[in-house]
Design an enzyme around this catalytic site. Structure first.
Site, PDB file in Angstrom:
ATOM      1  N   GLN A 108     135.590 -98.364  22.374  1.00  0.00           N
ATOM      2  CA  GLN A 108     136.782 -98.395  22.523  1.00  0.00           C
ATOM      3  C   GLN A 108     137.154 -96.963  22.411  1.00  0.00           C
ATOM      4  O   GLN A 108     136.151 -95.693  23.037  1.00  0.00           O
ATOM      5  CB  GLN A 108     137.115 -99.073  21.403  1.00  0.00           C
ATOM      6  CG  GLN A 108     137.656-100.433  21.282  1.00  0.00           C
ATOM      7  CD  GLN A 108     136.821-101.407  21.579  1.00  0.00           C
ATOM      8  OE1 GLN A 108     135.247-101.342  20.706  1.00  0.00           O
ATOM      9  NE2 GLN A 108     136.811-102.142  22.410  1.00  0.00           N
ATOM     10  N   LYS A 162     133.834 -93.532  29.753  1.00  0.00           N
ATOM     11  CA  LYS A 162     132.875 -93.621  29.403  1.00  0.00           C
ATOM     12  C   LYS A 162     131.411 -94.229  29.544  1.00  0.00           C
ATOM     13  O   LYS A 162     130.333 -94.178  29.996  1.00  0.00           O
ATOM     14  CB  LYS A 162     132.636 -93.966  27.716  1.00  0.00           C
ATOM     15  CG  LYS A 162     133.005 -93.366  26.594  1.00  0.00           C
ATOM     16  CD  LYS A 162     133.805 -94.200  25.473  1.00  0.00           C
ATOM     17  CE  LYS A 162     134.291 -95.375  25.883  1.00  0.00           C
ATOM     18  NZ  LYS A 162     136.012 -95.478  25.751  1.00  0.00           N
ATOM     19  N   ASP A 188     139.268 -96.057  27.189  1.00  0.00           N
ATOM     20  CA  ASP A 188     139.306 -96.065  28.215  1.00  0.00           C
ATOM     21  C   ASP A 188     139.051 -94.739  29.396  1.00  0.00           C
ATOM     22  O   ASP A 188     139.984 -93.894  29.763  1.00  0.00           O
ATOM     23  CB  ASP A 188     140.313 -96.519  28.672  1.00  0.00           C
ATOM     24  CG  ASP A 188     140.904 -98.452  28.335  1.00  0.00           C
ATOM     25  OD1 ASP A 188     139.747 -99.000  28.646  1.00  0.00           O
ATOM     26  OD2 ASP A 188     141.660 -98.264  28.198  1.00  0.00           O
ATOM     27  N   GLY A 241     135.430-102.769  28.409  1.00  0.00           N
ATOM     28  CA  GLY A 241     135.634-102.849  29.884  1.00  0.00           C
ATOM     29  C   GLY A 241     134.911-101.732  30.357  1.00  0.00           C
ATOM     30  O   GLY A 241     135.786-100.979  30.094  1.00  0.00           O
ATOM     31  N   HIS A 242     133.878-102.178  30.601  1.00  0.00           N
ATOM     32  CA  HIS A 242     133.286 -99.815  31.111  1.00  0.00           C
ATOM     33  C   HIS A 242     133.933-100.466  32.709  1.00  0.00           C
ATOM     34  O   HIS A 242     132.508-101.360  33.147  1.00  0.00           O
ATOM     35  CB  HIS A 242     131.945-100.204  30.934  1.00  0.00           C
ATOM     36  CG  HIS A 242     132.385 -99.669  29.074  1.00  0.00           C
ATOM     37  ND1 HIS A 242     131.555 -99.289  27.997  1.00  0.00           N
ATOM     38  CD2 HIS A 242     133.221 -98.678  28.476  1.00  0.00           C
ATOM     39  CE1 HIS A 242     131.407 -99.002  27.184  1.00  0.00           C
ATOM     40  NE2 HIS A 242     132.831 -98.737  27.139  1.00  0.00           N
TER      41      HIS A 242
HETATM   42  P1  IMP Z   1     140.959-105.480  19.918  1.00  0.00           P
HETATM   43  O1  IMP Z   1     139.930-105.007  19.628  1.00  0.00           O
HETATM   44  O2  IMP Z   1     141.347-106.792  20.567  1.00  0.00           O
HETATM   45  O3  IMP Z   1     141.064-106.133  18.612  1.00  0.00           O
HETATM   46  O4  IMP Z   1     142.991-104.611  19.660  1.00  0.00           O
HETATM   47  C1  IMP Z   1     142.824-103.803  19.257  1.00  0.00           C
HETATM   48  C2  IMP Z   1     143.423-102.436  19.679  1.00  0.00           C
HETATM   49  O5  IMP Z   1     142.791-101.831  20.747  1.00  0.00           O
HETATM   50  C3  IMP Z   1     144.269-103.121  21.183  1.00  0.00           C
HETATM   51  O6  IMP Z   1     146.085-101.977  21.057  1.00  0.00           O
HETATM   52  C4  IMP Z   1     143.527-103.047  22.454  1.00  0.00           C
HETATM   53  O7  IMP Z   1     144.444-102.380  22.890  1.00  0.00           O
HETATM   54  C5  IMP Z   1     142.353-101.442  22.125  1.00  0.00           C
HETATM   55  N1  IMP Z   1     141.510-101.178  22.792  1.00  0.00           N
HETATM   56  C6  IMP Z   1     140.578-102.541  22.509  1.00  0.00           C
HETATM   57  N2  IMP Z   1     139.258-102.587  23.316  1.00  0.00           N
HETATM   58  C7  IMP Z   1     140.448-101.674  23.691  1.00  0.00           C
HETATM   59  C8  IMP Z   1     139.161-100.843  24.718  1.00  0.00           C
HETATM   60  O8  IMP Z   1     137.935-100.844  25.412  1.00  0.00           O
HETATM   61  N3  IMP Z   1     139.575-100.175  26.119  1.00  0.00           N
HETATM   62  C9  IMP Z   1     141.125 -99.943  25.195  1.00  0.00           C
HETATM   63  N4  IMP Z   1     141.667-100.416  23.995  1.00  0.00           N
HETATM   64  C10 IMP Z   1     141.401-101.014  23.925  1.00  0.00           C
END
Ligand code: IMP
Length: 433
Positions: free
Chosen positions: A224, A16, A13, A40-41
């Site tokens: 991420q 990017k 977040d 989520g961009h």
């Molecule tokens: P997962 O990717 O759904 O398996 O989640 C694993 C961890 O990564 C959790 O803490 C999510 O909140 C975090 N996470 C996954 N995608 C994002 C993102 O795009 N931005 C911020 N945190 C993320």
């Protein structure tokens, strides 16, 4: 310079999406290399807000080829829905998107398995996005996953699918998940979705190799952030893919020798969603102010983000594992109202200073951050697009971050719009793009 990776230097977040969108028209191809629709961009163009989850933000620039690489995991329903939403806004997705035939498919039962593992007794809940990302990557490394290419060999797909579905059914029955899943309906639906995406599917490693042979420029878009990387992040509170720069090569098939530059994106403060250690988290009114001013709510799940102060040791660590050439600092304007701004300049563990990022979450939880307070500028920086127009104290804040992290700050974002950005002249960033 031609091929550049843009990725998050914190826990995701970082903004990017805006940076990739802004730089995209200087590249011919924008490729995603890991993650799925957990990302989520958010990109603002004029009044319009676009939230991209699976499709690279480069799709918003006409003429840019967008690629979903082999390292990405794809929920076909989510992909088709995102394509439809973008097409409805006039973005020509079908024309400009290609999908790797080696990417793995997320099925609805992956979400069920995730629910189970998150809720299991004695297991630490990760606070995932509940999109089935982790279980899909588990099947990938377990060598029982189903890839996009498999969907186009109907007999092989049915065999693979039935074995995978039988495994999941056994798990669901064993753990008494009690949720009815219609496995044959999922198979039928997948076949229907597959037919719809077929024209977009190819060997994207070949597409990228051809593009490079023609002298085209590629931007790799990370999802991420580094601290969520499966290897280098705050394990186990991480996502299941290689979000760090190395993932750009494994997740696309482009060799490391063809990467020319790495751009890290970091907020002027820091946030995290989901559980896990967060040394500089601010649980007080200042944290609320950051959340309010920065509108820090998840783009995918809507969850309030945890907020805290810029963490120099963390940035030095992510610079080490990624080899950042330059940094773009986003959301500087969120700090506009603060009298003073704490910056974490060191870590202590059991009272002693430490130089390394601890490997275990328990040690990470025990970190005592050492803060230095910098004076705030208390005036609006919103929309400033020339470095020399920033208030002196904002310039001092940025110079401090640059000096302490050891990485050039080549760009600064001062608002969500494309033009609310500073690219410092003479910087490495300017040279890379
Ligand atoms: P997962 O990717 O759904 O398996 O989640 C694993 C961890 O990564 C959790 O803490 C999510 O909140 C975090 N996470 C996954 N995608 C994002 C993102 O795009 N931005 C911020 N945190 C993320």
């Amino acid at each position: 310079m031609s091929n550049v990776i843009v990725l998050g230097a914190q826990w995701g977040d970082e903004g990017k999406g805006k940076v990739v969108d802004l730089l995209a028209d200087r590249f011919d191809v924008v490729a995603r290399y890991q993650g799925g629709h957990n990302a989520g961009h958010t990109v603002f163009i004029g009044e319009k807000k676009f939230v991209l989850k699976l499709i690279p933000s480069g799709i918003l620039r006409p003429g840019v080829q967008a690629v979903i690489g082999n390292g990405v995991v794809i929920d076909l329903a989510a992909l088709l829905q995102e394509m439809e939403t973008l097409e409805a806004s006039g973005i020509r997705v079908a024309k400009n998107l290609k999908i790797s035939n080696r990417a793995h498919v997320i099925f609805p039962f992956h979400r069920l398995i995730e629910k189970m593992s998150e809720a299991r007794e004695n297991r630490i809940p990760i606070g995932t996005t509940s999109r089935g990302i982790g279980p899909c990557y588990e099947d990938k490394t377990g060598r029982r996953g189903i890839r996009i290419a498999d969907l186009f060999d109907p007999d092989a797909f049915r065999t693979l699918y039935d074995v995978l579905a039988a495994d999941k059914k056994t798990l669901a029955d064993t753990f008494k998940l009690g949720e009815e899943i219609d496995y044959s309906e999922i198979r039928r639906q997948t076949e229907e979705y597959a037919a719809r995406i077929k024209p977009l599917v190819c060997d994207t490693a070949v597409l990228l190799a051809d593009a490079m042979a023609q002298g085209k420029r590629i931007m790799f878009e990370g999802a991420q952030g580094t601290m969520l990387d499966i290897d280098h992040g705050t394990y186990p509170f991480v996502t299941s893919s290689s979000a760090a720069a190395g993932g750009a090569c494994t997740g696309t098939g482009v060799p490391p020798t063809r990467i020319d530059g790495i751009i890290g994106v970091s907020k002027a403060y820091i946030t995290r969603v989901g559980s896990g250690p967060f040394p500089t988290e601010s649980n007080d009114a200042a944290g609320d102010l950051l959340r309010r001013e920065g509108n820090e709510f998840g783009a995918v799940t809507g969850r309030p983000r945890r907020c805290g102060w810029f963490d120099v040791p963390l940035l030095r660590y992510t610079a080490m594992v990624n080899g950042f050439d330059t940094l773009v600092i986003t959301k500087l304007d969120v700090l506009d109202h603060l009298d003073e701004i704490p910056v974490c300049v060191g870590y202590k563990l059991c009272g002693a200073e430490i130089d390394e990022m601890p490997a275990t979450w328990r040690a990470l939880e025990a970190i005592q951050p050492v803060y230095q307070k910098l004076p705030g500028w208390r005036t609006s920086t919103r929309g400033i697009s020339r470095y020399q127009d920033l208030p002196a104290r904002a310039q001092e804040y940025l110079a401090f971050l640059q000096e302490r992290t050891g990485v050039e700050i080549g760009g600064i974002s001062t608002g969500p719009e494309r033009n609310e950005t500073i690219i410092r002249s003479g910087s490495k960033l300017e040279g890379l793009i």
